[in-house]
Design a protein around this motif. Structure first.
Motif, PDB file in Angstrom:
ATOM      1  N   CYS A 194      18.894  10.662   9.692  1.00  0.00           N
ATOM      2  CA  CYS A 194      18.074  10.224  10.838  1.00  0.00           C
ATOM      3  C   CYS A 194      16.609  10.568  10.630  1.00  0.00           C
ATOM      4  CB  CYS A 194      18.593  10.850  12.120  1.00  0.00           C
ATOM      5  SG  CYS A 194      20.194  10.207  12.621  1.00  0.00           S
ATOM      6  N   ALA A 195      16.331  11.744  10.089  1.00  0.00           N
ATOM      7  CA  ALA A 195      14.940  12.131   9.837  1.00  0.00           C
ATOM      8  C   ALA A 195      14.288  11.180   8.836  1.00  0.00           C
ATOM      9  CB  ALA A 195      14.886  13.565   9.324  1.00  0.00           C
ATOM     10  N   ASN A 196      15.025  10.790   7.796  1.00  0.00           N
ATOM     11  CA  ASN A 196      14.477   9.856   6.812  1.00  0.00           C
ATOM     12  C   ASN A 196      14.266   8.475   7.416  1.00  0.00           C
ATOM     13  OD1 ASN A 196      14.194  10.913   3.902  1.00  0.00           O
ATOM     14  ND2 ASN A 196      16.067  11.861   4.644  1.00  0.00           N
ATOM     15  N   MET A 197      15.190   8.028   8.245  1.00  0.00           N
ATOM     16  CA  MET A 197      15.043   6.714   8.867  1.00  0.00           C
ATOM     17  C   MET A 197      13.905   6.698   9.886  1.00  0.00           C
ATOM     18  SD  MET A 197      16.912   4.599   7.407  1.00  0.00           S
ATOM     19  CE  MET A 197      18.350   4.406   6.410  1.00  0.00           C
ATOM     20  N   GLU A 198      13.696   7.817  10.576  1.00  0.00           N
ATOM     21  CA  GLU A 198      12.574   7.894  11.507  1.00  0.00           C
ATOM     22  C   GLU A 198      11.240   7.829  10.775  1.00  0.00           C
ATOM     23  OE1 GLU A 198      13.283  11.427  13.765  1.00  0.00           O
ATOM     24  OE2 GLU A 198      14.955  10.516  14.858  1.00  0.00           O
ATOM     25  N   LYS A 199      11.157   8.511   9.623  1.00  0.00           N
ATOM     26  CA  LYS A 199       9.936   8.435   8.818  1.00  0.00           C
ATOM     27  C   LYS A 199       9.744   7.027   8.270  1.00  0.00           C
ATOM     28  CE  LYS A 199       9.842  13.262   7.416  1.00  0.00           C
ATOM     29  NZ  LYS A 199       9.996  14.179   6.281  1.00  0.00           N
ATOM     30  N   ALA A 200      10.834   6.398   7.844  1.00  0.00           N
ATOM     31  CA  ALA A 200      10.744   5.025   7.342  1.00  0.00           C
ATOM     32  C   ALA A 200      10.254   4.098   8.446  1.00  0.00           C
ATOM     33  CB  ALA A 200      12.109   4.560   6.822  1.00  0.00           C
ATOM     34  N   TYR A 201      10.728   4.304   9.663  1.00  0.00           N
ATOM     35  CA  TYR A 201      10.309   3.496  10.808  1.00  0.00           C
ATOM     36  C   TYR A 201       8.799   3.607  11.026  1.00  0.00           C
ATOM     37  CZ  TYR A 201      10.120   1.690  15.571  1.00  0.00           C
ATOM     38  OH  TYR A 201       9.810   0.957  16.684  1.00  0.00           O
ATOM     39  N   ASP A 214       0.838  -1.186   0.000  1.00  0.00           N
ATOM     40  CA  ASP A 214       0.000   0.000   0.000  1.00  0.00           C
ATOM     41  C   ASP A 214       0.886   1.254   0.000  1.00  0.00           C
ATOM     42  OD1 ASP A 214       0.969  -0.183   2.557  1.00  0.00           O
ATOM     43  OD2 ASP A 214      -0.922   0.294   3.525  1.00  0.00           O
ATOM     44  N   LYS A 215       0.238   2.405  -0.002  1.00  0.00           N
ATOM     45  CA  LYS A 215       0.956   3.664  -0.099  1.00  0.00           C
ATOM     46  C   LYS A 215       1.917   3.871   1.072  1.00  0.00           C
ATOM     47  CE  LYS A 215       0.217   8.593  -0.625  1.00  0.00           C
ATOM     48  NZ  LYS A 215      -0.756   9.677  -0.738  1.00  0.00           N
ATOM     49  N   ARG A 216       1.513   3.465   2.273  1.00  0.00           N
ATOM     50  CA  ARG A 216       2.373   3.623   3.447  1.00  0.00           C
ATOM     51  C   ARG A 216       3.688   2.863   3.284  1.00  0.00           C
ATOM     52  NH1 ARG A 216       0.802   5.611   8.170  1.00  0.00           N
ATOM     53  NH2 ARG A 216       2.132   4.167   9.322  1.00  0.00           N
ATOM     54  N   GLU A 217       3.594   1.650   2.757  1.00  0.00           N
ATOM     55  CA  GLU A 217       4.824   0.858   2.568  1.00  0.00           C
ATOM     56  C   GLU A 217       5.725   1.486   1.517  1.00  0.00           C
ATOM     57  OE1 GLU A 217       4.644  -3.467   2.496  1.00  0.00           O
ATOM     58  OE2 GLU A 217       2.562  -3.288   3.171  1.00  0.00           O
ATOM     59  N   TYR A 218       5.130   2.015   0.451  1.00  0.00           N
ATOM     60  CA  TYR A 218       5.937   2.685  -0.570  1.00  0.00           C
ATOM     61  C   TYR A 218       6.624   3.923   0.003  1.00  0.00           C
ATOM     62  CZ  TYR A 218       4.366  -0.169  -4.486  1.00  0.00           C
ATOM     63  OH  TYR A 218       4.146  -1.204  -5.341  1.00  0.00           O
ATOM     64  N   LEU A 219       5.899   4.691   0.813  1.00  0.00           N
ATOM     65  CA  LEU A 219       6.519   5.851   1.453  1.00  0.00           C
ATOM     66  C   LEU A 219       7.656   5.427   2.378  1.00  0.00           C
ATOM     67  CD1 LEU A 219       3.476   8.126   2.355  1.00  0.00           C
ATOM     68  CD2 LEU A 219       5.375   8.692   0.856  1.00  0.00           C
ATOM     69  N   GLY A 220       7.419   4.393   3.166  1.00  0.00           N
ATOM     70  CA  GLY A 220       8.461   3.898   4.059  1.00  0.00           C
ATOM     71  C   GLY A 220       9.683   3.421   3.302  1.00  0.00           C
ATOM     72  N   LEU A 221       9.458   2.707   2.225  1.00  0.00           N
ATOM     73  CA  LEU A 221      10.567   2.221   1.407  1.00  0.00           C
ATOM     74  C   LEU A 221      11.332   3.383   0.784  1.00  0.00           C
ATOM     75  CD1 LEU A 221      12.021  -0.232   0.245  1.00  0.00           C
ATOM     76  CD2 LEU A 221      10.363  -0.237  -1.612  1.00  0.00           C
ATOM     77  N   THR A 222      10.614   4.400   0.336  1.00  0.00           N
ATOM     78  CA  THR A 222      11.257   5.570  -0.263  1.00  0.00           C
ATOM     79  C   THR A 222      12.113   6.314   0.760  1.00  0.00           C
ATOM     80  OG1 THR A 222       9.411   5.803  -1.790  1.00  0.00           O
ATOM     81  CG2 THR A 222      10.817   7.719  -1.496  1.00  0.00           C
TER      82      THR A 222
END
Length: 97
Positions: free
Chosen positions: A60-67, A2-10
Motif C-alpha cells: 500500500c505504501a508503494n502504491m500510494e507513492k506511485a499514485y 521525467d524523473k517523477r514518472e520514473y519514480l512512480g513507475l518504479t
C-alpha cells in the motif's frame, strides 16, 4: 518521461511485484532498500518472512507513492504504462488512496 514518472513507475512495479509474490507464496521477506554488499556473510543476506499485514502495508505504501507520481492519463503511444488510477485499482486490500 521525467524523473517523477520514473519514480512512480518504479514504486508501482515494486508494489505490484510484492502483490504477486504474496498471492503466490503468502507472506514474503521485505528486502531493505539499502544496497547489499556481495562480500557480506551469507547469514546477513537471509531475511525472515514478514507478516501478511506488514507485506500489505508495504504494498500500500508503494502504491500510494506511485499514485503521487504517476500521471492521470497517458498518450496513445504509451498507453501500456500505468497511470495513477492503475495504482488504485489492483484489488489490493489497501484503504482508499
Amino acid at each position: 518521461m521525467d524523473k517523477r514518472e520514473y519514480l512512480g513507475l518504479t514504486y508501482f512495479l515494486r508494489g505490484y511485484a510484492y502483490y504477486l509474490l504474496i498471492q503466490q507464496y503468502g507472506p514474503v521477506p521485505i528486502v531493505p532498500e539499502v544496497a547489499m554488499s556481495v562480500d557480506d556473510e551469507t547469514s546477513s543476506l537471509c531475511y525472515e518472512r514478514n507478516t501478511y499485514d506488514e507485506c500489505v502495508e508495504y504494498i500500500c505504501a508503494n502504491m500510494e507513492k506511485a499514485y503521487e507520481y504517476l500521471p492521470d492519463v497517458r498518450e496513445s503511444s504509451t498507453f501500456y504504462q500505468p497511470t495513477k488510477w492503475a495504482a488504485t485499482g489492483n484489488n489490493i486490500p489497501c484503504p482508499a488512496i
